[in-house]
Design a protein around this motif. Sequence first.
Motif: not given
Length: 832
Positions: A565-577, A588-592, A644-653
């Motif tokens: 199942e998914t945990v939280g919301e999906a995330a993407t990176l839109t910076g200059p690169s 996307q954060t997942f867990r069994l 490194a800054n928790d891209a999905t905001g899930s707290g998952e390391e």
Amino acid sequence: MKMRHLALASAIAGLLAGQAQADLVISEYIEGSSNNKAIELLNTGSGSVDLTAWELQVYFNGSSSPGLTLDLQGNVAPGANHVYGHSLADPAILAVADQTTGAGMYNGDDAVVLLNGGAIVDSIGQVGVDPGSYWGNDDTRTQNQTLRRRTGTSPDADPFNAFDPAANYDAFPQDSFDDLGAAGGNDDGDPTDPDPTAPDMTCGAPATLISAIQGSGNVSPMVDSNVVVEATVSAYAAGDDGLGGFYIQEEAGDQDGNAATSEALFVYEPGAAANVGDQVRVAGTVVEYNGLTELTSVSALTVCGSGPAIQPTVISLPWTDESAPEAWENMLVTLEQPLTVTDNYDLGRYGSLTLGSGRHFIPTNVAAPGAEAQLVAEMNALDSLILDDGSNAQNPAVVPYPAPQLSAVNTVRAGDEVQYVVGVLDYRFDAWRLQPTQQPSFNAVNERTDAPALDARGNLVVASFNVLNFFNGDGMGGGFPTARGANDPSELQRQTDKLVSAIRALDADIVGLMEIENDGYGDESAVAELADALGDEWDYVDPGLEQLGGDAIAVAIIYRSDRVETVGEAATLTGPSFQDLNRQPLAQTFRLLDSEDGLTVVVNHLKSKGCGDADGANADQGDGQGCWNAARTQAARALSTWLANDATGSGEEDVLIIGDLNAYAMEDPISALKSSGYANLVDRFIGGQAYSYVFYGDAGYLDHALANSALADKVIDTTIWHINADEPRILDYNLEYQTPEQQASLYAPDAYRASDHDPVIIALEMGTAPPSASPDINGDGRIDGRDLARLTLALLFGRGDVERYDIDGDGRVNVRDLFALLQAKHDARRTV
């Protein structure tokens, strides 16, 4: 209007061409420096030609209307020439010119048409098409060269078709006028231009030794010489689909004993009446045709009987240096060593395979960029030989390898072995080739497998798969052709069936995709169609965007909703690169299911290596990393900072980076990620000879799996399933360039050649402890009165969801959970 005019002109020309007298042809074309322009016409008939109704027309710069018309005057006797030149041309041209003009005549990009009474007889170039600077290639072209018609070639009475000067003409250097206007035609060996001294075709009479023609260097010392040779036919490759001639080799007694000089020649004579084993005497002209020493403009050929048997010379790979094969050019040779198929990309198109003494690897996959990688590249280049099929035909109806013919179930894969290779060593299209005289033997040492070979699967499997432009039109069976991928619904179904077979066989819980159509996430989107085709248990990540970035293709994630199942919301990176070059990543954060242990999967597709408008640091630096390396490296660094800054905001390391990074194992983007603490899982579990992609015969992996330090110990295996990179591309879903029989025999709805990249599979052992409820019940990032109110209502009305409200983790929802929440609220306040 212009297109209608051109079409009408083409139709009229086709009607008139059949009525034209074709005895007069363009025999020589001079496009030299300054005003050195001339057209030579040859009367190939038996009667005199009155030029009253004849004219030359010039079509400038792709125009469909003539910009210059030159009326011809006089008579041309049988076998004689008529030369039309520029009035300010070199005196050598003016000395033989029958007519001149002060007009500009033509340049290399202008078409020239010969007409009789308005009917087209012959032409050079293509009317209505601007080729740029010239028609042809660097060796044979209509600019800054002299072109002389070869024996046996027919006039081109259709000036609207594609034009290749090499098909009918031999090329000579700029300002070559030595045989212009010569009586009877060219004196370059053309039978219409008899040499004053006729060649002696008496069998056994003195002849030029082939070793003298070949010389000890890369170029014959006798180029442009008229010679007579006598030797044995070792291989025949004439005919409609052949190479346009045959190979001859000196008998042992006439060889010079010098290991540096070849003893064989290719004789260009498409209609030659000769057989393998014949002793032949041939008169012709020595040329270097695109790097191959050959005899052309054959003026006489005599079969003298059966020649002595020719024993193949034993050679081996790798070459000692790049010029070493010259010593055996055109000779019958054999390679007794087992050879490895390094590339089969052109097998379906040209009937050829690339062989080496072993598997080749991308230099920067196994060596550091720069000098070390360059050394690997040089070694690969010296260890290469193309096994050809003795034919110039494209898209052969029968693909010859492996015997009896290629099919979906009878394949030859990169890594397979080839033995008993015997044939003629030939040079064409900038590569050394072997034209076989007997069928080689194939040994399928790199066999297909039914599923990925994982030593352990753990309890969670993640895969990365480049799906090679999966575009589904409008999602409702229409909208074809699209920008990429399948051309029509039937091709899409074939593509879908192959991808579904491959993805199901992965048996993965989460699959990151690259090169899927970037058309959003609605029911008609490409990712929705692929997930639906896989089955009801499959779902896909919807980041809540209309599309992911502005590229035609994007990354995506599909997953088994019955396993994870998914945990939280999906995330993407839109910076200059990730604005213009690198495609946006998707995390996307997942867990069994029923587990508290999760991981964040981020799928990527960085900028390809093609140069385009690359400049500065993004230009090719000559170190083996190709173009846009700086952009890819910058993106890799931005990616690691974001994660490194928790891209999905899930707290998952735990973080797993997957995808097509368009960088090989030793290149800067991978080094940057490793420096940020990511482990290269492919290298860790497979090693230095891992690969997922084959490019020009070299194998390496652009498709990566990298785990951060928190996740690395949970990875128990990683593998690459070789279902695509090793297979001939003609076994994919495409229908073009195939006969109906091939469309059936070369295709199967299986996993093989579903794409051009192999999938990467990662097995993990995740924790299975059930998740405990959080005191932040409403998920707003705070523990406050709103959470207390929700829990109180749940207790009062008996609606306590254990997963959500069991704060103390005892498996029940009761007043102790209220006390646990109050304590958490108190602790949070004290922390603040």
